[in-house]
Design an enzyme around this catalytic site. Structure first.
Site, PDB file in Angstrom:
ATOM      1  N   PHE A  34       0.831  -1.202   0.000  1.00 19.70           N
ATOM      2  CA  PHE A  34       0.000   0.000   0.000  1.00 19.70           C
ATOM      3  C   PHE A  34       0.873   1.263   0.000  1.00 19.70           C
ATOM      4  CE2 PHE A  34      -2.028   2.762   3.457  1.00 19.70           C
ATOM      5  CZ  PHE A  34      -2.626   3.618   2.550  1.00 19.70           C
ATOM      6  N   ASP A  79      12.796 -11.764  -0.579  1.00 18.18           N
ATOM      7  CA  ASP A  79      12.444 -11.619   0.838  1.00 18.18           C
ATOM      8  C   ASP A  79      13.644 -11.015   1.564  1.00 18.18           C
ATOM      9  OD1 ASP A  79      12.017 -12.229   3.657  1.00 18.18           O
ATOM     10  OD2 ASP A  79      10.344 -13.462   2.939  1.00 18.18           O
ATOM     11  N   LYS A 112      11.370 -11.926  12.090  1.00 15.03           N
ATOM     12  CA  LYS A 112      12.567 -12.054  11.240  1.00 15.03           C
ATOM     13  C   LYS A 112      12.633 -10.909  10.234  1.00 15.03           C
ATOM     14  CE  LYS A 112      13.471 -17.008  10.782  1.00 15.03           C
ATOM     15  NZ  LYS A 112      13.282 -18.107   9.825  1.00 15.03           N
ATOM     16  N   TYR A 166       5.250  -7.821  15.934  1.00  9.64           N
ATOM     17  CA  TYR A 166       5.312  -6.576  15.163  1.00  9.64           C
ATOM     18  C   TYR A 166       5.958  -5.471  15.999  1.00  9.64           C
ATOM     19  CZ  TYR A 166       3.569  -2.752  12.177  1.00  9.64           C
ATOM     20  OH  TYR A 166       3.457  -1.660  11.353  1.00  9.64           O
TER      21      TYR A 166
HETATM   22  P1  NAD Z   1       1.492  -3.503   3.296  1.00 12.63           P
HETATM   23  O1  NAD Z   1       1.253  -4.827   3.937  1.00 12.63           O
HETATM   24  O2  NAD Z   1       0.573  -3.054   2.229  1.00 12.63           O
HETATM   25  O3  NAD Z   1       2.971  -3.408   2.724  1.00 12.63           O
HETATM   26  C1  NAD Z   1       4.052  -4.174   3.206  1.00 12.63           C
HETATM   27  C2  NAD Z   1       4.810  -4.703   1.998  1.00 12.63           C
HETATM   28  O4  NAD Z   1       5.977  -5.395   2.458  1.00 12.63           O
HETATM   29  C3  NAD Z   1       3.992  -5.707   1.172  1.00 12.63           C
HETATM   30  O5  NAD Z   1       4.105  -5.389  -0.192  1.00 12.63           O
HETATM   31  C4  NAD Z   1       4.633  -7.049   1.495  1.00 12.63           C
HETATM   32  O6  NAD Z   1       4.475  -7.983   0.441  1.00 12.63           O
HETATM   33  C5  NAD Z   1       6.069  -6.645   1.747  1.00 12.63           C
HETATM   34  N1  NAD Z   1       6.809  -7.555   2.632  1.00 12.63           N
HETATM   35  C6  NAD Z   1       6.409  -8.047   3.832  1.00 12.63           C
HETATM   36  N2  NAD Z   1       7.377  -8.818   4.356  1.00 12.63           N
HETATM   37  C7  NAD Z   1       8.403  -8.823   3.475  1.00 12.63           C
HETATM   38  C8  NAD Z   1       9.680  -9.443   3.451  1.00 12.63           C
HETATM   39  N3  NAD Z   1      10.091 -10.241   4.439  1.00 12.63           N
HETATM   40  N4  NAD Z   1      10.492  -9.221   2.371  1.00 12.63           N
HETATM   41  C9  NAD Z   1      10.065  -8.444   1.338  1.00 12.63           C
HETATM   42  N5  NAD Z   1       8.866  -7.840   1.309  1.00 12.63           N
HETATM   43  C10 NAD Z   1       8.043  -8.022   2.365  1.00 12.63           C
HETATM   44  O7  NAD Z   1       1.517  -2.427   4.505  1.00 12.63           O
HETATM   45  P2  NAD Z   1       1.715  -0.842   4.472  1.00 12.63           P
HETATM   46  O8  NAD Z   1       0.591  -0.242   5.211  1.00 12.63           O
HETATM   47  O9  NAD Z   1       2.025  -0.385   3.107  1.00 12.63           O
HETATM   48  O10 NAD Z   1       3.012  -0.701   5.390  1.00 12.63           O
HETATM   49  C11 NAD Z   1       4.296  -0.419   4.854  1.00 12.63           C
HETATM   50  C12 NAD Z   1       5.277  -0.213   5.994  1.00 12.63           C
HETATM   51  O11 NAD Z   1       4.867   0.895   6.807  1.00 12.63           O
HETATM   52  C13 NAD Z   1       5.394  -1.422   6.930  1.00 12.63           C
HETATM   53  O12 NAD Z   1       6.743  -1.563   7.312  1.00 12.63           O
HETATM   54  C14 NAD Z   1       4.565  -1.021   8.122  1.00 12.63           C
HETATM   55  O13 NAD Z   1       5.010  -1.625   9.308  1.00 12.63           O
HETATM   56  C15 NAD Z   1       4.771   0.488   8.157  1.00 12.63           C
HETATM   57  N6  NAD Z   1       3.635   1.154   8.825  1.00 12.63           N
HETATM   58  C16 NAD Z   1       2.447   1.331   8.155  1.00 12.63           C
HETATM   59  C17 NAD Z   1       1.389   1.937   8.822  1.00 12.63           C
HETATM   60  C18 NAD Z   1       0.077   2.186   8.141  1.00 12.63           C
HETATM   61  O14 NAD Z   1      -0.845   2.660   8.818  1.00 12.63           O
HETATM   62  N7  NAD Z   1      -0.099   1.957   6.865  1.00 12.63           N
HETATM   63  C19 NAD Z   1       1.528   2.336  10.168  1.00 12.63           C
HETATM   64  C20 NAD Z   1       2.743   2.110  10.798  1.00 12.63           C
HETATM   65  C21 NAD Z   1       3.805   1.529  10.121  1.00 12.63           C
END
Ligand code: NAD
Ligand code: UDP
Length: 343
Positions: A34, A79, A112, A166
C-alpha cells in the site's frame, strides 16, 4: 523457480544497468504494498531510479503494474530476510506486513522481517554508503500511558502478546538503526508512522478503514471491535508520503525517531458513523470482542516533524475517506462486472 545462482546473475546485470544510468538509485522494500507503491510513484515523479523489492506476501503486482513499463523502474521479487547485493544510494525499508491479522499469521517471520531484514538492509547501506529510512510505527508506544505520544516516550508494550512480533520487531529495528549510525556512521532516519489509509489498501487487508468501507459498500455488517470508544488518528496516504520525502531529504544530523501522522483523533465508533454517512450505506453496526492488547488510544504529537521537517498533514479525514471510498467503489464495481462477464 530460479536457483540462487541465476538470481545473483540477474541482480548483477541489473546493477550494471543501473550504474550505467549514472543517477540516484533508490531501493524501496515493500514497494508493492500500500504505502510502498505510492512511494515508488512519488520517487519516479521526482526523476529517480526506483528498485522496488517485495516478496509479495501482502503486496500485490497490480499495485505496481502501471509502473513496470517505466524506464526508471525495476522490480525484484525477494524476501529481505535473505541478504541481497545491489548498488543503491538510498533505501526506504517498508517491507513488513502492517495489518494485525497479516502480521500475526506468521509471527516468527514477522519478527525475522523486522530484525534480520533490517539488519541485512543496514549492512547494505553501510557497504554502499547509502542513506537509510526505516518505516517504524506508533506501535512502538504499545498501549500508551502518555497521550498524545511524543517521541521521548518509551512505550508500554507487551513483549509476548499477539502484537509483540510486530511491536518488538519494529523496536529492535530502531535499535539496529541507531547502532549502525553510531558504530558505522550510516545515515539513518526513523519514521514512526501512525495509522495511514487510502487507495490501494487491500479490500481484505483487515485494518479498520478498509474493513469499514468495504463492509459499508457491500451492505454487510460493520464490525466494531469492543465498544468503539478506543481512538486512532488517521493520516491520508499522500500526506504520509510527503512526510517520508521530507524526512529522507532532511540534514544528515537528523535521525529521528519522528512521528508522522495526523493529530486529529477519532473514536472507532465515530469513524464507523462517518463511513456510513459518506457511503449512504444501510449497513448495521455490530460489536465483536476487542482483540488482546488492542491499544486504547493513539494520537501523535507532531511538533518535532513540524519543526525539523516543516511537515504537517493537510488532508482531512472527511476528504481522505471520500477519496478512499471512490477507490474501493471502483474496485468492487470492476470485480462485479468481471463476475457478470464470466457468467
Ligand atoms: P502492506 O502490507 O501493504 O505493505 C508491506 C509490503 O511489504 C507488502 O508489499 C509485502 O508484500 C512486503 N513484505 C512483507 N514482508 C516482506 C519481506 N520479508 N520481504 C520483502 N517484502 C516483504 O503495509 P503498508 O501499510 O504499506 O506498510 C508499509 C510499511 O509501513 C510497513 O513496514 C509497516 O510496518 C509500516 N507502517 C504502516 C502503517 C500504516 O498505517 N499503513 C503504520 C505504521 C507503520
Ligand atoms: N477495528 C475494528 N473493526 C475492524 C478492524 C479494526 O473495530 O473491522 C479496531 C481495532 O480493534 C483497533 C482499531 O480499529 O482498535 C484500529 O485497528 P487497525 O487494525 O486498523 O490498526 P491498529 O490496531 O494496528 O492501530
Amino acid at each position: 523457480m530460479r536457483c540462487p545462482h541465476e538470481v545473483l546473475i540477474a541482480i548483477r546485470g541489473l546493477n550494471t544497468m543501473l550504474a550505467n544510468l549514472g543517477s540516484k538509485r533508490i531501493l524501496v522494500t515493500g514497494g508493492a504494498g500500500f504505502l510502498g507503491s505510492h512511494l515508488c510513484e512519488a520517487l519516479l515523479r521526482s526523476g529517480h531510479h526506483v528498485i522496488c523489492l517485495d516478496n509479495l506476501s501482502t503486496g500485490l503486482r497490480r499495485n505496481i503494474e502501471h509502473l513496470t513499463d517505466t524506464e526508471h523502474f525495476s522490480f525484484i521479487k525477494h524476501d529481505i530476510v535473505t541478504p541481497i547485493a545491489l548498488e543503491v544510494d538510498q533505501i526506504f525499508n517498508l517491507a513488513c506486513p502492517a495489518s494485525p491479522p497479516h502480521y500475526q499469521a506468521d509471527p516468527i517471520h514477522t519478527t525475522k522481517t523486522s530484525v534480520l531484514g533490517s539488519l541485512n538492509l543496514l549492512e547494505l547501506a553501510r557497504r554502499r554508503n547509502a542513506r537509510f529510512l526505516q518505516a517504524s510505527t506508533s506501535e512502538v508506544y504499545g498501549d500508551p500511558n502518555v497521550h498524545p505520544q511524543v517521541e521521548g516516550y518509551w512505550g508500554n508494550v507487551n513483549p509476548f502478546g499477539p502484537r509483540a512480533c510486530y511491536d518488538e520487531g519494529k523496536r529492535c529495528a530502531e535499535t539496529l538503526c541507531f547502532d549502525y549510525h553510531q558504530r558505522h556512521g550510516v545515515e539513518v532516519k526513523i519514521a514512526r508512522i501512525f495509522n495511514t489509509y487510502g487507495p490501494r489498501m487491500r479490500p481484505d487487508d483487515g485494518r479498520v478503514v478498509s474493513n469499514f468501507i468495504v463492509q459499508a459498500l457491500k451492505g454487510d455488517d460493520i464490525t466494531i471491535y469492543g465498544d468503539g470508544s478506543q481512538t486512532r488518528s488517521f493520516c491520508f496516504v499522500d500526506d504520509l508520503i510527503d512526510g517520508f520525502l521530507c524526512l529522507m531529504a532532511s540534514p544528515a544530523s537528523f535521525t529521528g525517531p519522528v512521528n508522522l501522522g495526523n493529530p486529529c483523533e477519532f473514536a472507532i465508533g465515530e469513524l464507523a458513523e462517518q463511513v456510513i454517512e459518506l457511503t449512504g450505506s444501510r449497513s448495521r453496526i455490530v460489536n465483536h470482542p476487542l482483540p488482546t492488547d488492542d491499544p486504547r488510544q493513539r494520537c501523535p504529537n507532531i511538533s518535532l516533524a513540524m519543526r525539523e521537517l516543516g511537515w504537517q498533514p493537510r488532508v482531512t479525514l472527511f476528504e481522505g475517506l471520500g477519496r478512499t471510498i471512490r477507490h474501493f467503489d471502483g474496485l468492487l464495481a470492476n470485480a462485479a462486472s468481471k463476475l457478470v462477464e464470466v457468467a
